[in-house]
Design a protein around this motif. Structure first.
Motif, PDB file in Angstrom:
ATOM      1  N   MET A   1      31.432 -15.449 119.076  1.00 28.32           N
ATOM      2  CA  MET A   1      32.717 -14.795 118.672  1.00 28.32           C
ATOM      3  C   MET A   1      33.001 -13.455 119.071  1.00 28.32           C
ATOM      4  SD  MET A   1      35.299 -15.978 116.741  1.00 28.32           S
ATOM      5  CE  MET A   1      36.774 -15.095 117.061  1.00 28.32           C
ATOM      6  N   SER A   2      33.903 -13.112 119.728  1.00 32.04           N
ATOM      7  CA  SER A   2      34.281 -11.755 120.250  1.00 32.04           C
ATOM      8  C   SER A   2      34.927 -11.096 119.077  1.00 32.04           C
ATOM      9  CB  SER A   2      34.870 -11.754 121.517  1.00 32.04           C
ATOM     10  OG  SER A   2      35.806 -10.828 121.462  1.00 32.04           O
ATOM     11  N   LEU A   3      34.575  -9.849 119.253  1.00 29.34           N
ATOM     12  CA  LEU A   3      35.370  -9.003 117.734  1.00 29.34           C
ATOM     13  C   LEU A   3      36.278  -8.067 118.691  1.00 29.34           C
ATOM     14  CD1 LEU A   3      32.548  -8.437 115.115  1.00 29.34           C
ATOM     15  CD2 LEU A   3      34.806  -9.775 114.942  1.00 29.34           C
ATOM     16  N   ARG A 203      26.249  -4.488 114.808  1.00 22.65           N
ATOM     17  CA  ARG A 203      27.096  -5.738 114.362  1.00 22.65           C
ATOM     18  C   ARG A 203      28.314  -5.265 113.114  1.00 22.65           C
ATOM     19  NH1 ARG A 203      27.167 -11.519 113.825  1.00 22.65           N
ATOM     20  NH2 ARG A 203      25.376 -11.838 115.020  1.00 22.65           N
ATOM     21  N   ALA A 207      32.090  -4.536 113.413  1.00 26.18           N
ATOM     22  CA  ALA A 207      33.079  -5.147 112.343  1.00 26.18           C
ATOM     23  C   ALA A 207      33.785  -4.035 111.890  1.00 26.18           C
ATOM     24  CB  ALA A 207      32.322  -5.827 111.293  1.00 26.18           C
ATOM     25  N   ARG A 217      42.220 -10.252 110.727  1.00 22.89           N
ATOM     26  CA  ARG A 217      41.203 -11.143 111.874  1.00 22.89           C
ATOM     27  C   ARG A 217      39.535 -11.033 111.496  1.00 22.89           C
ATOM     28  NH1 ARG A 217      43.159 -10.521 117.866  1.00 22.89           N
ATOM     29  NH2 ARG A 217      40.873 -10.343 118.484  1.00 22.89           N
ATOM     30  N   VAL A 218      39.465  -9.729 110.941  1.00 20.67           N
ATOM     31  CA  VAL A 218      37.938  -9.726 110.930  1.00 20.67           C
ATOM     32  C   VAL A 218      37.668 -10.275 109.465  1.00 20.67           C
ATOM     33  CG1 VAL A 218      36.033  -7.809 110.403  1.00 20.67           C
ATOM     34  CG2 VAL A 218      37.978  -7.458 111.844  1.00 20.67           C
ATOM     35  N   THR A 221      36.875 -13.745 110.165  1.00 19.89           N
ATOM     36  CA  THR A 221      35.988 -14.037 110.826  1.00 19.89           C
ATOM     37  C   THR A 221      34.797 -14.049 109.871  1.00 19.89           C
ATOM     38  OG1 THR A 221      37.086 -12.576 112.421  1.00 19.89           O
ATOM     39  CG2 THR A 221      34.646 -13.514 112.933  1.00 19.89           C
ATOM     40  N   GLY A 222      34.865 -14.075 108.677  1.00 27.07           N
ATOM     41  CA  GLY A 222      33.960 -13.979 107.610  1.00 27.07           C
ATOM     42  C   GLY A 222      33.282 -12.637 106.899  1.00 27.07           C
ATOM     43  N   TYR A 223      33.821 -11.476 107.550  1.00 27.72           N
ATOM     44  CA  TYR A 223      33.296 -10.248 107.110  1.00 27.72           C
ATOM     45  C   TYR A 223      34.120  -9.840 105.689  1.00 27.72           C
ATOM     46  CZ  TYR A 223      30.921  -9.715 111.405  1.00 27.72           C
ATOM     47  OH  TYR A 223      30.036 -10.020 112.404  1.00 27.72           O
TER      48      TYR A 223
END
Lengths: 339, 308
Positions: A1-3, A203, A207, A217-218, A221-223
């Motif tokens: 998964m690109s950030l 990482r 983030a 979006r972040v 992504t689960g953060y």
């Protein structure tokens, strides 16, 4: 998964993206640190000796500017109260030295804990807001710290606190001598630079940077964006506290003026002057700022009349700061390996 | 802590709150409509005070001096808008903060060069000298009443303009969606000029009115600017009603805190430690209030409608 950052504000992102083309920028950083390391040698070869004091002071502010760049440049959070952390570091140092505890190994943990606590509390409140409200609130908290320092009548109050001795470090006295003070400061700066670079490349750092571009979006992504920002804010505050320790030792004096909101504004300007988000830009910005201040205040006591308009012109007509300008010049000379 | 002292301090708090409202209203209006954060708003307040010193001194007449000071403040404000601010509306907040910070450095120092660093003052106009007897043994200066009254009048006028006139309608529309207003054929640049002129006049008026009761000195605008930020954050960004409520809260809390914190702490502390804690606590009090408000309502007490 690109950030990868969203393409939304490409111009801004381009100007601010940290360490984007990987090769050239560390080269500038390495050159920068080599130059700094050679400074005492240059002084022994005839460069004016007060430059050593000036560059030490500039490096102390560079540590604070570097820490601000982590939240302002990488995280996109414009904190206008960063001088409060310098103040906490400086006052903790001043108070402990006055009370006869001048060992740095005792003082530093106190500073780190105090800065972390202050950052955690003020960060938890101010990070509930975005944008302009965040600027105003950090400014207000900085001002709160300023008034608190003014009210410390046992430790000088409004007049400030003069220190009659400097810290020791594990029993040695590196702060008593100008050259060894210089190298301790340089080592601290290099350590902070390495630490923050590592954080930015991790990482967690990616983030944090991605949340600047698109927090939703972040989050998806689960953060936990709020927690990431708070941790970055706390780390940044603790590092700025270190610069307060060095500043108190260098000036042998601590006063509420260390925490004034102008100081916070100057720190922001150092970061922007160097180039937002590039880390070594903050160091270059701090050096440039203190040299400019030194030169201008040598001309006239009203140097702010010249400096204020310079800031305005800089904001209106340049983008990307000094690092951006250096990059452009470098790419003009070395066009063969350019993008 | 006597009742009479309490009444006097409440009036002082009100008067301080009204002053803060005048500054904060301009700031929040400019921010609400133009999305522009103007740190130089505080120095415009300071300029109002200095211009009042000069023009009242020159004319020897308070009202004439006040009018001239306002006109001059407006001219300086428009010049700044033309030279600097206009180029910043499209920029991000960081650029706006920095450029206006540069202006603060320039103007604070410029004022020192022109008027000197020593505090100046404006004499209270003759027709507003003296005190009013409120109750037995409670006197309150007429000028401070005049300040509260004129502040309320300006606030009322502002409310009328924003809520009841066509210009005000455009302002409110601009605050919700500036590009839509522009698309409907309104000259948005002209609207911005009008808003900015309003803001400048309000700050200049506050400074000029404060000149007879506060010392006029370089940097006086910085303190007020930061308090105005607290007011705006407490009240809700971009909301004039919020600025009014926030200003009264900040004015009252700060004034009452400074006068009664000692006595309050004395109830359960020794006198010297109460004095030390009281000094620290009372200067931090409004920031604590701000933190609590933000913790409960991050958008402020009375947030502007139509903003997300």
């Amino acid at each position: 998964m690109s950030l990868a950052p969203a393409p939304a504000d490409v111009a801004l992102a381009e100007a601010a993206r940290p360490a984007a083309p990987p090769r050239r920028r560390p080269l500038i950083a390495i050159l920068l640190f080599l130059t700094l390391a050679a400074m005492p040698l240059a002084v022994s070869l005839g460069v004016p000796a007060h430059w050593l004091t000036l560059v030490t002071r500039a490096m102390i502010f560079a540590i604070a500017a570097l820490s601000l760049d982590l939240i302002l440049g990488v995280g996109g959070l414009v904190s206008f109260g960063h001088a409060a952390f310098i103040g906490i570091g400086a006052y903790a140092t001043g108070i402990m030295i006055t009370e006869g505890r001048s060992e740095a190994l005792l003082i530093l943990p106190v500073i780190l804990a105090a800065c972390a606590l202050f950052a955690a509390i003020t960060g938890a409140v101010s990070l509930r807001t975005r944008g302009v409200a965040f600027i105003m609130i950090t400014l207000a908290f900085g001002q709160m710290a300023y008034f608190l320092a003014q009210a410390l009548s046992a430790y000088g109050g409004d007049d400030g606190l003069t220190l009659y001795e400097r810290s020791t470090l594990a029993g040695f006295k590196p702060f008593a001598n100008r050259t060894s003070f210089y190298y301790v400061t340089l080592a601290t700066l290099a350590g902070c630079y390495a630490l923050i670079s590592t954080i930015v490349a991790s990482r967690f750092g990616r983030a944090l940077r991605a949340a600047r571009e698109n927090a939703t979006r972040v989050t998806v992504t689960g953060y936990d964006v709020g927690r990431i920002r708070l941790v970055a804010y706390v780390i940044s505050g603790m590092i700025a506290g270190l610069s307060g320790f060095l500043l108190a030792n260098q000036t042998d004096f601590v006063s509420p003026a260390f925490i004034s909101w102008q100081r916070s504004g100057e720190l922001i300007f150092m970061v922007v002057l160097g180039g937002v988000g590039s880390l070594h830009g903050a160091i270059i910005g701090a050096l440039a700022y203190l040299f400019a201040e030194d030169v201008l205040s040598g001309w006239t006591e009203h140097w702010r009349v010249i400096f204020g308009p310079l800031i305005v012109l800089f904001v209106l007509f340049t983008r990307g700061g000094l690092v951006g300008i250096i990059g452009k010049l470098a790419s003009r000379f070395g066009s063969r390996r350019d993008d | 802590m006597t009742t009479s002292l309490l009444i006097v301090q409440i009036l002082n708090g009100l008067q301080f709150g009204i002053l803060l409202f005048l500054v904060a209203a301009g700031l929040t209006l400019v921010f609400g409509v133009m999305d522009f954060i103007n740190l130089a708003h505080g120095v415009q307040y300071m300029l109002g005070a200095y211009l009042a010193v000069t023009f009242v001194g020159l004319t020897g007449n308070f009202l004439l001096g006040l009018a001239l000071a306002l006109a001059a403040a407006l001219l300086i404000g428009l010049a700044l808008e033309f030279l600097v601010f206009r180029h910043l509306y499209e920029r991000d907040h960081l650029d706006q903060v920095l450029a206006t910070f540069g202006l603060i450095l320039l103007l604070n120092q410029g004022v020192k060069i022109i008027w000197g660093a020593a505090p100046l003052s404006v004499p209270v106009p003759e027709f507003l000298t003296g005190s009013v007897r409120l109750m037995d043994g409670i006197l309150y200066p007429v000028y401070r009443f005049a300040l509260i009254g004129s502040g309320l009048a300006v606030g009322g006028l502002l409310w009328f303009i924003v809520e009841k006139t066509r210009t005000g309608m455009l302002l409110r529309a601009g605050a919700s969606n500036a590009s839509m207003v522009s698309a409907l054929g309104v000259d948005i640049r002209k609207l911005f000029m009008v808003v900015f002129a309003f803001g400048t006049m309000l700050a200049g008026f506050a400074g000029a009115m404060a000149a007879p009761i506060l010392s006029v000195e370089p940097g006086m605008g910085d303190t007020v600017l930061i308090l105005a930020f607290v007011v705006i954050v407490v009240g809700g960004i971009g909301s004039i009603r919020g600025a009014f409520v926030g200003a009264l809260i900040v004015g009252l809390v700060d004034t009452l805190g400074r006068s009664f914190m000692n006595d309050l702490l004395r109830l359960f502390m020794s006198a010297p430690s109460a004095r030390a804690t009281g000094a620290a606590l009372s200067s931090m009090l409004i920031y604590l209030v701000m933190a609590i408000v933000l913790f409960v309502r991050p958008e402020g007490l009375l947030p502007a409608k139509g903003r997300s």
